[in-house]
Design a protein around this motif. Structure first.
Motif, PDB file in Angstrom:
ATOM      1  N   ARG A 242      -5.114  -8.958 -14.192  1.00  0.00           N
ATOM      2  CA  ARG A 242      -6.175  -9.720 -13.506  1.00  0.00           C
ATOM      3  C   ARG A 242      -7.207 -10.261 -14.492  1.00  0.00           C
ATOM      4  O   ARG A 242      -7.783 -11.320 -14.283  1.00  0.00           O
ATOM      5  CB  ARG A 242      -6.848  -8.810 -12.469  1.00  0.00           C
TER       6      ARG A 242
ATOM      7  N   GLU B 265      -0.433   1.885 -12.752  1.00  0.00           N
ATOM      8  CA  GLU B 265      -0.484   0.665 -11.951  1.00  0.00           C
ATOM      9  C   GLU B 265      -1.883   0.040 -12.000  1.00  0.00           C
ATOM     10  O   GLU B 265      -2.025  -1.176 -12.160  1.00  0.00           O
ATOM     11  CB  GLU B 265      -0.100   0.976 -10.506  1.00  0.00           C
ATOM     12  N   ARG B 266      -2.900   0.866 -11.896  1.00  0.00           N
ATOM     13  CA  ARG B 266      -4.277   0.371 -11.948  1.00  0.00           C
ATOM     14  C   ARG B 266      -4.555  -0.280 -13.304  1.00  0.00           C
ATOM     15  O   ARG B 266      -5.128  -1.374 -13.374  1.00  0.00           O
ATOM     16  CB  ARG B 266      -5.267   1.506 -11.700  1.00  0.00           C
ATOM     17  N   SER B 267      -4.125   0.345 -14.390  1.00  0.00           N
ATOM     18  CA  SER B 267      -4.329  -0.222 -15.735  1.00  0.00           C
ATOM     19  C   SER B 267      -3.579  -1.532 -15.905  1.00  0.00           C
ATOM     20  O   SER B 267      -4.104  -2.505 -16.453  1.00  0.00           O
ATOM     21  CB  SER B 267      -3.870   0.763 -16.811  1.00  0.00           C
ATOM     22  N   TYR B 268      -2.341  -1.551 -15.440  1.00  0.00           N
ATOM     23  CA  TYR B 268      -1.507  -2.750 -15.547  1.00  0.00           C
ATOM     24  C   TYR B 268      -2.132  -3.914 -14.767  1.00  0.00           C
ATOM     25  O   TYR B 268      -2.297  -5.018 -15.296  1.00  0.00           O
ATOM     26  CB  TYR B 268      -0.098  -2.452 -15.022  1.00  0.00           C
ATOM     27  N   LEU B 269      -2.505  -3.667 -13.512  1.00  0.00           N
ATOM     28  CA  LEU B 269      -3.071  -4.735 -12.682  1.00  0.00           C
ATOM     29  C   LEU B 269      -4.455  -5.169 -13.168  1.00  0.00           C
ATOM     30  O   LEU B 269      -4.804  -6.348 -13.080  1.00  0.00           O
ATOM     31  CB  LEU B 269      -3.119  -4.300 -11.216  1.00  0.00           C
ATOM     32  N   THR B 270      -5.223  -4.254 -13.706  1.00  0.00           N
ATOM     33  CA  THR B 270      -6.535  -4.607 -14.265  1.00  0.00           C
ATOM     34  C   THR B 270      -6.363  -5.523 -15.474  1.00  0.00           C
ATOM     35  O   THR B 270      -7.054  -6.534 -15.605  1.00  0.00           O
ATOM     36  CB  THR B 270      -7.328  -3.344 -14.651  1.00  0.00           C
TER      37      THR B 270
ATOM     38  N   LYS C 256      -0.237  10.514  -9.071  1.00  0.00           N
ATOM     39  CA  LYS C 256      -1.429  10.128  -9.838  1.00  0.00           C
ATOM     40  C   LYS C 256      -1.081   9.380 -11.115  1.00  0.00           C
ATOM     41  O   LYS C 256      -1.707   8.369 -11.439  1.00  0.00           O
ATOM     42  CB  LYS C 256      -2.274  11.356 -10.156  1.00  0.00           C
TER      43      LYS C 256
ATOM     44  N   LYS D 171       0.813  -1.218   0.000  1.00  0.00           N
ATOM     45  CA  LYS D 171       0.000   0.000   0.000  1.00  0.00           C
ATOM     46  C   LYS D 171       0.846   1.268   0.000  1.00  0.00           C
ATOM     47  O   LYS D 171       0.600   2.194   0.770  1.00  0.00           O
ATOM     48  CB  LYS D 171      -0.952  -0.009   1.198  1.00  0.00           C
TER      49      LYS D 171
ATOM     50  N   SER E  16      -0.009   5.862 -10.236  1.00  0.00           N
ATOM     51  CA  SER E  16      -1.169   5.119  -9.728  1.00  0.00           C
ATOM     52  C   SER E  16      -2.108   4.708 -10.863  1.00  0.00           C
ATOM     53  O   SER E  16      -2.641   3.597 -10.871  1.00  0.00           O
ATOM     54  CB  SER E  16      -1.948   5.947  -8.707  1.00  0.00           C
ATOM     55  N   ASP E  17      -2.309   5.614 -11.829  1.00  0.00           N
ATOM     56  CA  ASP E  17      -3.166   5.298 -12.981  1.00  0.00           C
ATOM     57  C   ASP E  17      -2.559   4.163 -13.816  1.00  0.00           C
ATOM     58  O   ASP E  17      -3.261   3.242 -14.234  1.00  0.00           O
ATOM     59  CB  ASP E  17      -3.380   6.525 -13.858  1.00  0.00           C
TER      60      ASP E  17
END
Length: 161
Positions: free
Chosen positions: A134, A126-131, A120, A115, A123-124
Protein backbone atom coordinates in the motif's frame (compact mmCIF):
# COMPACT_ATOMS: atom_id res chain seq x y z
CA UNK A 1 -5.72 68.59 -46.61
CA UNK A 2 -2.47 69.83 -48.08
CA UNK A 3 -1.36 70.74 -44.63
CA UNK A 4 -2.06 67.15 -43.39
CA UNK A 5 -0.29 65.67 -46.37
CA UNK A 6 2.58 68.05 -45.74
CA UNK A 7 2.97 66.94 -42.12
CA UNK A 8 2.74 63.26 -43.07
CA UNK A 9 5.35 63.69 -45.79
CA UNK A 10 7.58 65.64 -43.42
CA UNK A 11 7.31 62.92 -40.73
CA UNK A 12 8.12 60.24 -43.31
CA UNK A 13 11.18 62.13 -44.48
CA UNK A 14 12.38 62.67 -40.90
CA UNK A 15 11.61 59.16 -39.63
CA UNK A 16 13.05 57.21 -42.56
CA UNK A 17 16.73 57.71 -41.66
CA UNK A 18 16.06 56.53 -38.09
CA UNK A 19 14.53 53.29 -39.32
CA UNK A 20 17.26 52.49 -41.85
CA UNK A 21 20.66 51.26 -40.66
CA UNK A 22 23.50 53.60 -41.32
CA UNK A 23 26.76 52.45 -42.83
CA UNK A 24 28.47 52.25 -39.44
CA UNK A 25 25.65 50.18 -37.92
CA UNK A 26 25.53 47.85 -40.91
CA UNK A 27 29.27 47.22 -40.66
CA UNK A 28 29.04 46.29 -36.97
CA UNK A 29 26.39 43.64 -37.53
CA UNK A 30 28.24 40.40 -38.05
CA UNK A 31 27.16 36.82 -37.55
CA UNK A 32 27.69 35.39 -34.08
CA UNK A 33 30.82 33.23 -33.84
CA UNK A 34 30.27 29.50 -33.33
CA UNK A 35 31.19 27.71 -30.11
CA UNK A 36 34.24 26.22 -31.81
CA UNK A 37 35.43 29.69 -32.83
CA UNK A 38 34.97 30.90 -29.26
CA UNK A 39 36.71 27.83 -27.84
CA UNK A 40 33.67 26.94 -25.71
CA UNK A 41 33.21 23.16 -25.54
CA UNK A 42 29.82 21.92 -26.60
CA UNK A 43 28.07 19.92 -23.95
CA UNK A 44 27.45 16.31 -24.82
CA UNK A 45 23.85 15.63 -25.83
CA UNK A 46 21.80 14.61 -22.83
CA UNK A 47 20.67 11.03 -23.12
CA UNK A 48 17.29 10.48 -21.62
CA UNK A 49 16.76 7.21 -19.85
CA UNK A 50 14.18 5.23 -21.72
CA UNK A 51 10.98 4.92 -19.74
CA UNK A 52 10.22 1.34 -18.72
CA UNK A 53 6.77 -0.16 -19.17
CA UNK A 54 5.12 -1.78 -16.18
CA UNK A 55 4.39 -5.47 -16.88
CA UNK A 56 0.59 -5.38 -16.86
CA UNK A 57 -1.10 -8.78 -16.82
CA UNK A 58 1.94 -10.60 -15.40
CA UNK A 59 1.66 -12.68 -12.22
CA UNK A 60 4.33 -12.21 -9.56
CA UNK A 61 5.28 -14.12 -6.41
CA UNK A 62 6.89 -12.25 -3.50
CA UNK A 63 10.40 -13.50 -2.73
CA UNK A 64 11.63 -10.90 -0.23
CA UNK A 65 10.24 -8.26 2.09
CA UNK A 66 12.64 -5.57 3.34
CA UNK A 67 15.62 -7.69 2.27
CA UNK A 68 14.46 -10.80 4.15
CA UNK A 69 13.65 -13.83 1.99
CA UNK A 70 10.09 -15.08 2.02
CA UNK A 71 10.34 -18.84 1.96
CA UNK A 72 7.64 -20.15 4.28
CA UNK A 73 4.90 -17.75 3.17
CA UNK A 74 3.17 -17.25 -0.15
CA UNK A 75 2.17 -13.81 -1.44
CA UNK A 76 1.29 -12.81 -4.99
CA UNK A 77 0.48 -9.74 -7.07
CA UNK A 78 -0.93 -9.11 -10.51
CA UNK A 79 -1.88 -5.75 -12.06
CA UNK A 80 -4.26 -6.21 -14.99
CA UNK A 81 -4.94 -4.03 -18.04
CA UNK A 82 -7.70 -2.22 -16.10
CA UNK A 83 -5.15 -1.15 -13.45
CA UNK A 84 -6.65 -3.46 -10.87
CA UNK A 85 -4.14 -5.07 -8.52
CA UNK A 86 -5.13 -8.47 -7.13
CA UNK A 87 -3.35 -11.17 -5.23
CA UNK A 88 -2.93 -13.37 -2.20
CA UNK A 89 -1.36 -11.90 0.93
CA UNK A 90 -0.56 -15.11 2.81
CA UNK A 91 -3.98 -15.70 4.33
CA UNK A 92 -6.48 -13.49 2.50
CA UNK A 93 -6.97 -12.39 -1.07
CA UNK A 94 -6.98 -8.69 -1.87
CA UNK A 95 -7.73 -6.24 -4.64
CA UNK A 96 -7.05 -2.53 -5.10
CA UNK A 97 -6.58 0.08 -7.78
CA UNK A 98 -2.89 -0.04 -8.76
CA UNK A 99 -1.46 2.73 -10.91
CA UNK A 100 1.94 2.54 -12.58
CA UNK A 101 2.76 6.22 -13.22
CA UNK A 102 5.41 8.18 -15.13
CA UNK A 103 9.03 7.95 -14.10
CA UNK A 104 8.41 4.53 -12.58
CA UNK A 105 6.20 5.83 -9.81
CA UNK A 106 3.47 3.59 -8.45
CA UNK A 107 0.34 4.18 -6.39
CA UNK A 108 -1.92 1.63 -4.71
CA UNK A 109 -5.42 2.61 -3.60
CA UNK A 110 -7.33 1.32 -0.58
CA UNK A 111 -7.33 -2.48 -0.28
CA UNK A 112 -10.39 -4.70 -0.34
CA UNK A 113 -9.59 -7.84 1.64
CA UNK A 114 -11.30 -11.13 2.46
CA UNK A 115 -11.72 -11.80 6.20
CA UNK A 116 -10.28 -15.24 6.80
CA UNK A 117 -8.79 -15.77 10.22
CA UNK A 118 -5.18 -16.97 10.36
CA UNK A 119 -2.56 -17.75 12.97
CA UNK A 120 -0.59 -14.85 14.46
CA UNK A 121 2.59 -15.43 12.41
CA UNK A 122 0.69 -15.47 9.13
CA UNK A 123 -1.41 -12.44 10.13
CA UNK A 124 1.76 -10.50 11.03
CA UNK A 125 3.34 -11.37 7.67
CA UNK A 126 0.18 -10.43 5.81
CA UNK A 127 -0.02 -7.08 7.60
CA UNK A 128 3.64 -6.31 6.75
CA UNK A 129 3.20 -7.38 3.13
CA UNK A 130 0.02 -5.33 2.60
CA UNK A 131 1.47 -2.30 4.40
CA UNK A 132 4.55 -2.35 2.15
CA UNK A 133 2.37 -2.85 -0.92
CA UNK A 134 0.00 0.00 0.00
CA UNK A 135 2.93 2.38 0.71
CA UNK A 136 4.68 1.66 -2.61
CA UNK A 137 5.88 4.78 -4.41
CA UNK A 138 8.35 3.44 -7.00
CA UNK A 139 8.72 0.31 -9.10
CA UNK A 140 11.53 -1.15 -11.18
CA UNK A 141 12.46 -4.29 -13.06
CA UNK A 142 15.89 -5.49 -11.96
CA UNK A 143 17.34 -8.74 -13.34
CA UNK A 144 13.87 -10.05 -14.12
CA UNK A 145 12.52 -9.21 -10.66
CA UNK A 146 9.77 -6.68 -9.97
CA UNK A 147 10.90 -4.36 -7.17
CA UNK A 148 8.38 -2.16 -5.34
CA UNK A 149 9.76 0.49 -2.96
CA UNK A 150 7.99 2.81 -0.56
CA UNK A 151 7.93 4.29 2.90
CA UNK A 152 7.11 0.93 4.53
CA UNK A 153 9.88 -1.03 2.84
CA UNK A 154 10.78 -2.94 -0.28
CA UNK A 155 9.11 -5.91 -1.93
CA UNK A 156 10.79 -8.11 -4.53
CA UNK A 157 8.84 -10.46 -6.79
CA UNK A 158 9.76 -13.24 -9.18
CA UNK A 159 7.64 -13.85 -12.24
CA UNK A 160 5.07 -16.56 -11.44
CA UNK A 161 4.26 -19.33 -13.88
Amino acid sequence: MIRRLGYAALLTILAAPMLMPTGALAQRRQPMPSREELGTPQSAPVQQQQEKNFPLGASWTAVSLNGKPISDRRATLMVDQNLRGTGFAGCNTFSAAAYPLRQQSFAVGPLALTKRSCDKGLSDFERSYLTALRATQKWDLVNGKLVLKGGAGELQFDRAL
